[in-house]
Design an enzyme around this catalytic site. Sequence first.
Site, PDB file in Angstrom:
ATOM      1  NE  ARG A 143      -2.516   1.013   3.569  1.00 53.56           N
ATOM      2  CZ  ARG A 143      -3.245   0.854   4.670  1.00 53.56           C
ATOM      3  NH1 ARG A 143      -4.546   0.590   4.568  1.00 53.56           N
ATOM      4  NH2 ARG A 143      -2.701   0.946   5.862  1.00 53.56           N
ATOM      5  CE  LYS A 154      -2.461   4.708   7.260  1.00 55.29           C
ATOM      6  NZ  LYS A 154      -3.878   4.962   7.550  1.00 55.29           N
ATOM      7  CD  GLU A 174     -11.914   5.865   3.985  1.00 55.14           C
ATOM      8  OE1 GLU A 174     -11.314   5.396   4.967  1.00 55.14           O
ATOM      9  OE2 GLU A 174     -11.405   5.958   2.863  1.00 55.14           O
TER      10      GLU A 174
END
Length: 340
Positions: free
Chosen positions: A81, A183, A219
């Site tokens: 990620r 992220k 989210e």
Amino acid sequence: MAKQLDWASLPFGYMETNKSFVANYKNGAWDSGTLTTDHSITISECAGVLQYAQTCFEGLKAYTTKDGKIVCFRPDLNASRMADSCRRLEMPVFPEDRFVQAVIDTVKANIEYVPPYGSGATLYIRPYMFGSSAVIGVKPADEYQFRILVTPVGPYFKGGVKPIKVRISDLDRAAPHGTGDIKAGLNYAMSLHNIVDAHKCGYAENMYTDPASHTYIEETGGANILFVTKDGKLVTPKSNSILPSITRRSLIHVAKEYLHMEVEERKINKSELKDFVECGLCGTAAVISPIGEIDDHGDKIMLPSGMEKGGPVLTKLRETLTGIQMGTEKAPEGWVVEIK
């Protein structure tokens, strides 16, 4: 041997430990990296991270299992990620195999800060990268630093798992076709005002809808969302602007393969919220935080699971995954990496 700390009373906060890992990217290549006792960073006042927020990060944990082993949970997925985040932010990818090894080496160097089994505490691991060289024109930096720090953190739920209240947000967490699925530090910076306001208003988190139409649930500021239907199906939002949570992906596998549940990843219209019997946030810190109430602009949706404790399905799901992490449940191949 673990340090003599009051593990159960530790906050979810930073404590300086023995060593951190640092590697530098210069002249088109990463150096070999090293462990350091220096926990401060010196960079140019014009560094890319300071001028244009060129930074990304990861979060994972090390645990002591029931049989006394010290382990990490799926660090390869954090490596992958972070590589995706770096590519999106025009930063050099730190090789994924070196990422995993650096995590292992950093935990080893701070082994006495890994809390004992049963304490509820864990060693939080924070890999991160930032543009370190001077940049004044809007462009990527030429030099970067990759670091890993670790800090022991106490139990996320002190006094037991209690459901939280959240609100549907008017602000957006991410832009359509933006950086919501990586992220990046900038995603979290833009959520800070909204979470502070939510806390002032008595809510634990903001529930964001899709940035294009404000119709579909996405989210929260720092976690993916899970829902349970009346017939026991696990449903989770699907969108290109949601961060691919490693905890959520793990929970989906556990739901299917361990609990034999039906699972759906799909768009969830906010009009469906009143039909679910359980809801929870999922992420590294808490695994699952149950939601008892969702406030949609004054329309209070009370989940049937209530505000006293988590619902039975998400509780079982959380217990099964934490059992895998702590060694009381058999783990799928490759999920648990022992620090030897």
